[in-house]
Motif scaffolding. Structure first.
Motif, PDB file in Angstrom:
ATOM      1  N   THR A 108       0.848  -1.193   0.000  1.00  0.00           N
ATOM      2  CA  THR A 108       0.000   0.000   0.000  1.00  0.00           C
ATOM      3  C   THR A 108       0.887   1.247   0.000  1.00  0.00           C
ATOM      4  OG1 THR A 108      -0.085   0.259   2.401  1.00  0.00           O
ATOM      5  CG2 THR A 108      -1.684  -1.263   1.380  1.00  0.00           C
ATOM      6  N   PRO A 109       0.358   2.386  -0.447  1.00  0.00           N
ATOM      7  CA  PRO A 109       1.155   3.624  -0.382  1.00  0.00           C
ATOM      8  C   PRO A 109       1.661   3.922   1.027  1.00  0.00           C
ATOM      9  CG  PRO A 109      -0.755   3.949  -1.790  1.00  0.00           C
ATOM     10  CD  PRO A 109      -0.923   2.599  -1.156  1.00  0.00           C
ATOM     11  N   GLY A 110       0.850   3.630   2.036  1.00  0.00           N
ATOM     12  CA  GLY A 110       1.289   3.881   3.408  1.00  0.00           C
ATOM     13  C   GLY A 110       2.454   2.991   3.807  1.00  0.00           C
ATOM     14  N   GLU A 111       2.432   1.748   3.376  1.00  0.00           N
ATOM     15  CA  GLU A 111       3.537   0.839   3.677  1.00  0.00           C
ATOM     16  C   GLU A 111       4.813   1.283   2.980  1.00  0.00           C
ATOM     17  OE1 GLU A 111       0.911  -3.259   4.322  1.00  0.00           O
ATOM     18  OE2 GLU A 111       1.600  -2.688   2.314  1.00  0.00           O
ATOM     19  N   VAL A 112       4.686   1.693   1.731  1.00  0.00           N
ATOM     20  CA  VAL A 112       5.856   2.210   1.005  1.00  0.00           C
ATOM     21  C   VAL A 112       6.436   3.409   1.742  1.00  0.00           C
ATOM     22  CG1 VAL A 112       6.626   3.317  -1.122  1.00  0.00           C
ATOM     23  CG2 VAL A 112       5.084   1.346  -1.231  1.00  0.00           C
ATOM     24  N   GLU A 113       5.575   4.308   2.195  1.00  0.00           N
ATOM     25  CA  GLU A 113       6.041   5.499   2.906  1.00  0.00           C
ATOM     26  C   GLU A 113       6.758   5.125   4.201  1.00  0.00           C
ATOM     27  OE1 GLU A 113       6.631   9.559   3.766  1.00  0.00           O
ATOM     28  OE2 GLU A 113       6.142   8.493   1.915  1.00  0.00           O
TER      29      GLU A 113
END
Length: 277
Positions: free
Chosen positions: A265-270
């Motif tokens: 997810t974008p949050g995990e990447v961040e």
């Protein structure tokens, strides 16, 4: 992905430090599904001729055709070599590049190299005349159609900017060791993304053991029912890298390639981007 008409795999198998196992592991990597092989004409860390034998064995076994493979090798300056030089050390740098490249073609048993990389500028900071002599010789090989794409490894941002500004044939690859504690080489990656250069990241696991022991990485891996290693390689792809793996284990090779089958997810990447704060 396609770069200037060249099909480039999303994952590369790196052959450094394989020594007498290089042929077997190269063939094994191809058998497991890798279609991109990275090497260098530098016996200090690689055995390019053994890579060629592994490629030949895979082709002879009917696993692949030459056209299925992306082969990347490098020219290494004298200060990065040991006593087993693939060129005449007394020759001009441009001639050394030509000799090294011809030697690479012979080692790999091919007529064309898909990606030819300058194995680091000759100095840690800045570029000097011998760097440009090497690059101009590489550009000539590209002009002749024998080196389809060009790149540079172990490069700093200032050096990359100079290459981008002054090179006649544009860089298509940067290959750097990638440290989480340094923001995963964020400044260089950002410049690459803004200028049509593909970033190849190596030592993603071995250079980041402390960061990868953090509990948030384990939680992300658990949510996806994946290993920490798979999460790191998937993260690399999510931020636009081509990762390299050098595993010597067939099971881990297969696991590495499974990162093409899931997304973060974008949050995990961040969260992974900001491991080092």
């Amino acid at each position: 992905m396609l770069i200037d008409g060249v099909r480039v795999p999303r994952f590369l198998y790196g052959t450094a430090w394989k020594k007498q196992e290089t042929q077997r592991l190269t063939e094994l990597a191809i058998r497991q599904g890798f279609r991109g092989i990275d090497t260098a004409n530098q016996l200090r860390h690689y055995d390019e001729a053994e890579v060629g034998r592994g490629v030949a064995a895979a082709i002879e076994a009917g696993l692949v055709n030459r056209e299925d493979l992306f082969l990347q090798t490098k020219f290494t300056f004298v200060n990065g070599q040991d006593h087993r030089l693939p060129y005449d050390p007394a020759a001009p740098v441009g001639v050394q590049v030509q000799q090294s490249f011809a030697n690479s073609l012979d080692h790999l048993g091919v007529e064309v190299i898909d990606s030819f990389v300058l194995h680091g500028p000759s100095r840690r900071f800045g570029l000097v005349e011998e760097d440009w002599e090497a690059w101009r010789a590489m550009e000539k090989l590209h002009d002749d159609g024998r080196a389809r794409l060009l790149g540079v490894s172990n490069v700093g941002l200032d050096q990359l900017q100079a290459f981008h500004r002054e090179a006649r044939v544009p860089l298509r690859f940067v290959q750097n060791r990638c440290y989480a504690e340094r923001g995963w080489d964020r400044d260089v990656r950002g410049f690459c993304a803004a200028n049509g250069i593909v970033y190849q990241g190596f030592s993603l696991l071995t250079a980041n053991r402390n960061a990868l022991a953090r509990p948030e990485i384990a939680r992300i891996a658990s949510r996806h029912d994946r290993t920490v290693e798979q999460v790191v390689f998937r993260f690399a792809m999510e931020v636009g890298m081509i990762p390299l793996t050098g595993t010597t284990d067939a099971h881990h090779m297969a696991e590495d390639l499974e990162v093409l089958q899931f997304q973060l997810t974008p949050g995990e990447v961040e969260r992974i981007e900001r491991l080092a704060g």
